[in-house]
Write a protein that holds these residues in place. Sequence first.
Motif, PDB file in Angstrom:
ATOM      1  N   LEU A  52      -2.654 -15.182  -5.247  1.00  0.00           N
ATOM      2  CA  LEU A  52      -3.613 -15.232  -4.140  1.00  0.00           C
ATOM      3  C   LEU A  52      -4.423 -16.510  -4.300  1.00  0.00           C
ATOM      4  O   LEU A  52      -5.171 -16.670  -5.256  1.00  0.00           O
ATOM      5  N   ASN A  53      -4.251 -17.448  -3.375  1.00  0.00           N
ATOM      6  CA  ASN A  53      -4.966 -18.730  -3.453  1.00  0.00           C
ATOM      7  C   ASN A  53      -6.364 -18.652  -2.848  1.00  0.00           C
ATOM      8  O   ASN A  53      -7.320 -19.149  -3.432  1.00  0.00           O
ATOM      9  N   SER A  54      -6.475 -18.062  -1.662  1.00  0.00           N
ATOM     10  CA  SER A  54      -7.789 -17.986  -1.010  1.00  0.00           C
ATOM     11  C   SER A  54      -7.824 -16.808  -0.056  1.00  0.00           C
ATOM     12  O   SER A  54      -6.792 -16.306   0.385  1.00  0.00           O
ATOM     13  N   ILE A  55      -9.048 -16.383   0.240  1.00  0.00           N
ATOM     14  CA  ILE A  55      -9.251 -15.293   1.180  1.00  0.00           C
ATOM     15  C   ILE A  55     -10.566 -15.540   1.915  1.00  0.00           C
ATOM     16  O   ILE A  55     -11.545 -15.999   1.316  1.00  0.00           O
TER      17      ILE A  55
ATOM     18  N   LEU B 262       1.950  -4.182   2.465  1.00  0.00           N
ATOM     19  CA  LEU B 262       0.844  -4.201   3.427  1.00  0.00           C
ATOM     20  C   LEU B 262       1.028  -3.109   4.484  1.00  0.00           C
ATOM     21  O   LEU B 262       0.060  -2.465   4.893  1.00  0.00           O
ATOM     22  N   GLU B 263       2.266  -2.898   4.907  1.00  0.00           N
ATOM     23  CA  GLU B 263       2.546  -1.854   5.890  1.00  0.00           C
ATOM     24  C   GLU B 263       2.262  -0.461   5.334  1.00  0.00           C
ATOM     25  O   GLU B 263       1.868   0.436   6.066  1.00  0.00           O
ATOM     26  N   GLN B 264       2.449  -0.282   4.036  1.00  0.00           N
ATOM     27  CA  GLN B 264       2.271   1.020   3.414  1.00  0.00           C
ATOM     28  C   GLN B 264       0.870   1.210   2.829  1.00  0.00           C
ATOM     29  O   GLN B 264       0.596   2.228   2.219  1.00  0.00           O
ATOM     30  N   SER B 265       0.007   0.252   3.032  1.00  0.00           N
ATOM     31  CA  SER B 265      -1.352   0.319   2.503  1.00  0.00           C
ATOM     32  C   SER B 265      -2.106   1.507   3.085  1.00  0.00           C
ATOM     33  O   SER B 265      -1.882   1.904   4.232  1.00  0.00           O
ATOM     34  N   ALA B 266      -2.997   2.085   2.272  1.00  0.00           N
ATOM     35  CA  ALA B 266      -3.787   3.226   2.746  1.00  0.00           C
ATOM     36  C   ALA B 266      -4.696   2.813   3.901  1.00  0.00           C
ATOM     37  O   ALA B 266      -4.895   3.571   4.846  1.00  0.00           O
ATOM     38  N   ARG B 267      -5.233   1.612   3.841  1.00  0.00           N
ATOM     39  CA  ARG B 267      -6.082   1.108   4.923  1.00  0.00           C
ATOM     40  C   ARG B 267      -5.210   0.408   5.961  1.00  0.00           C
ATOM     41  O   ARG B 267      -4.280  -0.313   5.615  1.00  0.00           O
ATOM     42  N   VAL B 268      -5.512   0.632   7.209  1.00  0.00           N
ATOM     43  CA  VAL B 268      -4.732   0.017   8.278  1.00  0.00           C
ATOM     44  C   VAL B 268      -4.982  -1.484   8.275  1.00  0.00           C
ATOM     45  O   VAL B 268      -6.112  -1.946   8.424  1.00  0.00           O
ATOM     46  N   LEU B 269      -3.910  -2.245   8.047  1.00  0.00           N
ATOM     47  CA  LEU B 269      -3.961  -3.710   8.091  1.00  0.00           C
ATOM     48  C   LEU B 269      -2.913  -4.169   9.092  1.00  0.00           C
ATOM     49  O   LEU B 269      -1.733  -3.853   8.955  1.00  0.00           O
ATOM     50  N   ILE B 270      -3.350  -4.907  10.086  1.00  0.00           N
ATOM     51  CA  ILE B 270      -2.430  -5.427  11.095  1.00  0.00           C
ATOM     52  C   ILE B 270      -2.316  -6.930  10.885  1.00  0.00           C
ATOM     53  O   ILE B 270      -3.318  -7.650  10.911  1.00  0.00           O
ATOM     54  N   VAL B 271      -1.100  -7.388  10.655  1.00  0.00           N
ATOM     55  CA  VAL B 271      -0.846  -8.815  10.460  1.00  0.00           C
ATOM     56  C   VAL B 271      -0.670  -9.443  11.838  1.00  0.00           C
ATOM     57  O   VAL B 271       0.238  -9.087  12.581  1.00  0.00           O
TER      58      VAL B 271
ATOM     59  N   VAL C 221     -17.433  -1.536   6.452  1.00  0.00           N
ATOM     60  CA  VAL C 221     -16.541  -2.692   6.373  1.00  0.00           C
ATOM     61  C   VAL C 221     -15.760  -2.688   5.064  1.00  0.00           C
ATOM     62  O   VAL C 221     -14.558  -2.918   5.046  1.00  0.00           O
ATOM     63  N   ASN C 222     -16.414  -2.447   3.945  1.00  0.00           N
ATOM     64  CA  ASN C 222     -15.782  -2.381   2.617  1.00  0.00           C
ATOM     65  C   ASN C 222     -14.929  -3.607   2.302  1.00  0.00           C
ATOM     66  O   ASN C 222     -13.763  -3.500   1.933  1.00  0.00           O
ATOM     67  N   GLN C 223     -15.508  -4.794   2.413  1.00  0.00           N
ATOM     68  CA  GLN C 223     -14.776  -6.021   2.102  1.00  0.00           C
ATOM     69  C   GLN C 223     -14.321  -6.031   0.648  1.00  0.00           C
ATOM     70  O   GLN C 223     -13.233  -6.523   0.342  1.00  0.00           O
ATOM     71  N   ASP C 224     -15.139  -5.491  -0.237  1.00  0.00           N
ATOM     72  CA  ASP C 224     -14.785  -5.468  -1.662  1.00  0.00           C
ATOM     73  C   ASP C 224     -13.467  -4.738  -1.883  1.00  0.00           C
ATOM     74  O   ASP C 224     -12.621  -5.191  -2.658  1.00  0.00           O
ATOM     75  N   GLN C 225     -13.319  -3.606  -1.203  1.00  0.00           N
ATOM     76  CA  GLN C 225     -12.099  -2.825  -1.372  1.00  0.00           C
ATOM     77  C   GLN C 225     -10.893  -3.572  -0.811  1.00  0.00           C
ATOM     78  O   GLN C 225      -9.809  -3.521  -1.383  1.00  0.00           O
ATOM     79  N   VAL C 226     -11.069  -4.300   0.286  1.00  0.00           N
ATOM     80  CA  VAL C 226      -9.976  -5.083   0.857  1.00  0.00           C
ATOM     81  C   VAL C 226      -9.540  -6.155  -0.138  1.00  0.00           C
ATOM     82  O   VAL C 226      -8.346  -6.361  -0.362  1.00  0.00           O
ATOM     83  N   ILE C 227     -10.513  -6.831  -0.764  1.00  0.00           N
ATOM     84  CA  ILE C 227     -10.191  -7.864  -1.761  1.00  0.00           C
ATOM     85  C   ILE C 227      -9.419  -7.250  -2.930  1.00  0.00           C
ATOM     86  O   ILE C 227      -8.391  -7.781  -3.359  1.00  0.00           O
TER      87      ILE C 227
ATOM     88  N   ASP D 253      -7.656  -4.499  -2.987  1.00  0.00           N
ATOM     89  CA  ASP D 253      -6.325  -4.074  -2.553  1.00  0.00           C
ATOM     90  C   ASP D 253      -5.369  -5.263  -2.462  1.00  0.00           C
ATOM     91  O   ASP D 253      -4.223  -5.183  -2.921  1.00  0.00           O
ATOM     92  N   LEU D 254      -5.827  -6.371  -1.881  1.00  0.00           N
ATOM     93  CA  LEU D 254      -4.958  -7.555  -1.751  1.00  0.00           C
ATOM     94  C   LEU D 254      -4.613  -8.148  -3.113  1.00  0.00           C
ATOM     95  O   LEU D 254      -3.474  -8.555  -3.356  1.00  0.00           O
ATOM     96  N   ILE D 255      -5.580  -8.192  -4.029  1.00  0.00           N
ATOM     97  CA  ILE D 255      -5.316  -8.703  -5.380  1.00  0.00           C
ATOM     98  C   ILE D 255      -4.305  -7.811  -6.098  1.00  0.00           C
ATOM     99  O   ILE D 255      -3.352  -8.305  -6.728  1.00  0.00           O
ATOM    100  N   ASP D 256      -4.488  -6.492  -6.002  1.00  0.00           N
ATOM    101  CA  ASP D 256      -3.559  -5.561  -6.658  1.00  0.00           C
ATOM    102  C   ASP D 256      -2.146  -5.678  -6.085  1.00  0.00           C
ATOM    103  O   ASP D 256      -1.158  -5.675  -6.833  1.00  0.00           O
TER     104      ASP D 256
END
Length: 194
Positions: free
Chosen positions: A116-119, A154-163, A96-102, A104-107
Amino acid sequence: MLEQNVQDQPIYVEGSSNKSALVGVFLLLLIVVGYVFYTKGLAAEVSGMNADISSKNIQIEQSKAKVAEMTQAESELDLSSEVKKTELLKSVPSDVNQDQVIRDLIDMAKAHDIKLNSIGFGKGASSKEGVGSLRINASFEGNYSDLVSFLESLEQSARVLIVDSINVQLGKTDLLDSTRATFSLSMQAFYLKK
Protein backbone atom coordinates in the motif's frame (compact mmCIF):
# COMPACT_ATOMS: atom_id res chain seq x y z
CA MET A 1 -114.94 15.01 80.51
CA LEU A 2 -111.29 15.20 80.49
CA GLU A 3 -111.38 14.21 76.95
CA GLN A 4 -113.78 16.94 76.17
CA ASN A 5 -111.56 19.57 77.79
CA VAL A 6 -108.56 18.41 75.88
CA GLN A 7 -110.47 18.54 72.65
CA ASP A 8 -111.77 21.98 73.29
CA GLN A 9 -108.39 23.46 73.89
CA PRO A 10 -106.59 24.67 70.90
CA ILE A 11 -103.19 23.14 70.05
CA TYR A 12 -100.42 25.57 69.36
CA VAL A 13 -97.43 24.61 67.30
CA GLU A 14 -94.50 26.86 67.65
CA GLY A 15 -93.13 27.90 64.26
CA SER A 16 -89.47 27.82 63.51
CA SER A 17 -87.76 31.10 63.73
CA ASN A 18 -86.60 33.12 60.75
CA LYS A 19 -83.02 32.74 61.96
CA SER A 20 -82.92 28.99 61.43
CA ALA A 21 -84.43 29.37 57.94
CA LEU A 22 -81.82 32.02 57.12
CA VAL A 23 -79.00 29.80 58.40
CA GLY A 24 -80.30 26.91 56.26
CA VAL A 25 -80.44 29.06 53.12
CA PHE A 26 -76.95 30.41 53.87
CA LEU A 27 -75.55 26.87 54.29
CA LEU A 28 -77.24 25.77 51.08
CA LEU A 29 -75.78 28.76 49.24
CA LEU A 30 -72.34 28.05 50.72
CA ILE A 31 -72.52 24.43 49.54
CA VAL A 32 -73.50 25.48 45.99
CA VAL A 33 -70.66 28.05 45.78
CA GLY A 34 -68.14 25.53 47.13
CA TYR A 35 -69.35 22.94 44.62
CA VAL A 36 -68.99 25.40 41.72
CA PHE A 37 -65.42 26.36 42.69
CA TYR A 38 -64.45 22.74 43.28
CA THR A 39 -65.85 21.56 39.95
CA LYS A 40 -64.27 24.52 38.14
CA GLY A 41 -60.82 23.40 39.36
CA LEU A 42 -61.60 19.82 38.41
CA ALA A 43 -62.73 20.91 34.95
CA ALA A 44 -59.39 22.66 34.39
CA GLU A 45 -57.52 19.54 35.53
CA VAL A 46 -59.66 17.30 33.32
CA SER A 47 -59.10 19.48 30.24
CA GLY A 48 -55.35 19.46 30.95
CA MET A 49 -55.38 15.69 31.27
CA ASN A 50 -57.39 15.36 28.03
CA ALA A 51 -54.80 17.48 26.20
CA ASP A 52 -52.01 15.32 27.66
CA ILE A 53 -53.83 12.13 26.66
CA SER A 54 -54.34 13.35 23.10
CA SER A 55 -50.63 14.25 22.76
CA LYS A 56 -49.67 10.82 24.14
CA ASN A 57 -52.05 9.17 21.65
CA ILE A 58 -50.34 11.04 18.80
CA GLN A 59 -46.94 9.85 20.06
CA ILE A 60 -48.25 6.29 20.29
CA GLU A 61 -49.53 6.42 16.72
CA GLN A 62 -46.17 7.77 15.50
CA SER A 63 -44.34 5.01 17.38
CA LYS A 64 -46.68 2.39 15.93
CA ALA A 65 -46.00 3.74 12.43
CA LYS A 66 -42.23 3.55 13.04
CA VAL A 67 -42.51 0.01 14.38
CA ALA A 68 -44.56 -1.00 11.35
CA GLU A 69 -41.99 0.60 9.05
CA MET A 70 -39.12 -1.18 10.83
CA THR A 71 -40.99 -4.48 10.74
CA GLN A 72 -41.58 -4.10 7.02
CA ALA A 73 -37.92 -3.20 6.44
CA GLU A 74 -36.86 -6.20 8.53
CA SER A 75 -39.04 -8.54 6.50
CA GLU A 76 -37.75 -7.04 3.24
CA LEU A 77 -34.14 -7.43 4.34
CA ASP A 78 -34.78 -10.81 6.02
CA LEU A 79 -33.13 -9.77 9.28
CA SER A 80 -34.45 -12.69 11.24
CA SER A 81 -31.25 -13.42 13.09
CA GLU A 82 -28.81 -11.35 15.13
CA VAL A 83 -25.98 -12.51 12.87
CA LYS A 84 -27.64 -11.00 9.83
CA LYS A 85 -28.28 -7.75 11.70
CA THR A 86 -24.64 -7.58 12.79
CA GLU A 87 -23.45 -8.28 9.24
CA LEU A 88 -25.66 -5.51 7.90
CA LEU A 89 -24.32 -3.03 10.47
CA LYS A 90 -20.76 -4.01 9.50
CA SER A 91 -21.47 -3.49 5.82
CA VAL A 92 -22.88 0.03 6.39
CA PRO A 93 -21.75 1.19 9.86
CA SER A 94 -23.32 4.03 11.81
CA ASP A 95 -20.20 6.20 11.56
CA VAL A 96 -17.49 6.96 8.97
CA ASN A 97 -14.90 4.72 10.71
CA GLN A 98 -11.95 5.74 8.53
CA ASP A 99 -9.59 3.93 10.90
CA GLN A 100 -11.32 0.64 10.25
CA VAL A 101 -11.18 1.20 6.48
CA ILE A 102 -7.42 1.81 6.70
CA ARG A 103 -6.91 -1.33 8.83
CA ASP A 104 -9.02 -3.42 6.43
CA LEU A 105 -7.09 -2.21 3.36
CA ILE A 106 -3.71 -2.79 5.05
CA ASP A 107 -4.74 -6.30 6.14
CA MET A 108 -6.02 -7.19 2.65
CA ALA A 109 -2.85 -5.82 1.04
CA LYS A 110 -0.63 -7.88 3.37
CA ALA A 111 -2.70 -11.00 2.78
CA HIS A 112 -2.14 -10.69 -1.00
CA ASP A 113 1.52 -9.52 -0.95
CA ILE A 114 0.63 -6.05 -2.19
CA LYS A 115 2.30 -2.88 -0.99
CA LEU A 116 0.00 0.00 0.00
CA ASN A 117 1.74 3.17 -1.20
CA SER A 118 -0.83 5.83 -0.31
CA ILE A 119 -4.40 6.33 0.77
CA GLY A 120 -6.61 9.42 0.78
CA PHE A 121 -10.16 10.14 1.96
CA GLY A 122 -12.90 12.59 1.16
CA LYS A 123 -16.63 12.86 1.72
CA GLY A 124 -18.73 11.98 -1.28
CA ALA A 125 -22.37 12.34 -2.20
CA SER A 126 -24.89 9.57 -1.78
CA SER A 127 -28.20 9.25 -3.58
CA LYS A 128 -29.86 7.55 -0.60
CA GLU A 129 -31.35 9.61 2.21
CA GLY A 130 -29.62 9.03 5.55
CA VAL A 131 -26.60 7.35 3.95
CA GLY A 132 -23.26 9.10 3.53
CA SER A 133 -20.41 8.22 1.22
CA LEU A 134 -16.70 8.09 2.02
CA ARG A 135 -14.50 8.44 -1.08
CA ILE A 136 -11.23 6.51 -0.92
CA ASN A 137 -8.27 6.89 -3.28
CA ALA A 138 -5.50 4.38 -2.75
CA SER A 139 -2.34 3.39 -4.60
CA PHE A 140 -0.90 -0.13 -4.48
CA GLU A 141 2.00 -2.03 -5.97
CA GLY A 142 2.26 -5.76 -6.64
CA ASN A 143 1.99 -8.55 -9.19
CA TYR A 144 -0.89 -8.56 -11.62
CA SER A 145 -2.24 -11.86 -10.25
CA ASP A 146 -2.05 -10.41 -6.73
CA LEU A 147 -4.07 -7.44 -7.96
CA VAL A 148 -6.86 -9.72 -9.16
CA SER A 149 -6.99 -11.62 -5.86
CA PHE A 150 -6.90 -8.30 -3.96
CA LEU A 151 -9.91 -7.05 -5.92
CA GLU A 152 -11.77 -10.29 -5.15
CA SER A 153 -11.11 -9.76 -1.44
CA LEU A 154 -12.53 -6.22 -1.75
CA GLU A 155 -15.74 -7.75 -3.10
CA GLN A 156 -15.93 -10.11 -0.12
CA SER A 157 -15.16 -7.42 2.46
CA ALA A 158 -17.57 -7.11 5.39
CA ARG A 159 -17.94 -3.39 4.66
CA VAL A 160 -19.50 -2.44 1.36
CA LEU A 161 -16.75 -1.06 -0.89
CA ILE A 162 -17.61 -0.05 -4.44
CA VAL A 163 -14.68 0.37 -6.81
CA ASP A 164 -15.40 3.28 -9.15
CA SER A 165 -12.22 3.20 -11.20
CA ILE A 166 -8.94 1.31 -11.51
CA ASN A 167 -5.79 2.70 -13.11
CA VAL A 168 -3.06 0.14 -13.77
CA GLN A 169 0.51 0.68 -14.93
CA LEU A 170 2.51 -2.41 -15.74
CA GLY A 171 6.26 -2.51 -15.52
CA LYS A 172 8.93 -5.22 -15.79
CA THR A 173 11.53 -5.84 -13.14
CA ASP A 174 14.96 -6.85 -14.33
CA LEU A 175 15.79 -8.78 -11.24
CA LEU A 176 13.24 -11.60 -11.52
CA ASP A 177 11.93 -10.87 -14.99
CA SER A 178 8.44 -10.48 -13.57
CA THR A 179 5.71 -7.96 -14.25
CA ARG A 180 4.96 -5.50 -11.49
CA ALA A 181 1.74 -3.52 -11.45
CA THR A 182 1.19 -0.15 -9.89
CA PHE A 183 -2.50 0.49 -9.60
CA SER A 184 -4.71 3.21 -8.19
CA LEU A 185 -8.20 2.53 -6.97
CA SER A 186 -11.01 5.01 -6.52
CA MET A 187 -13.60 3.51 -4.16
CA GLN A 188 -16.60 4.40 -2.06
CA ALA A 189 -17.58 3.14 1.38
CA PHE A 190 -20.94 3.98 2.91
CA TYR A 191 -22.10 4.88 6.42
CA LEU A 192 -25.33 5.91 8.13
CA LYS A 193 -25.70 9.64 8.77
CA LYS A 194 -26.78 10.69 12.23
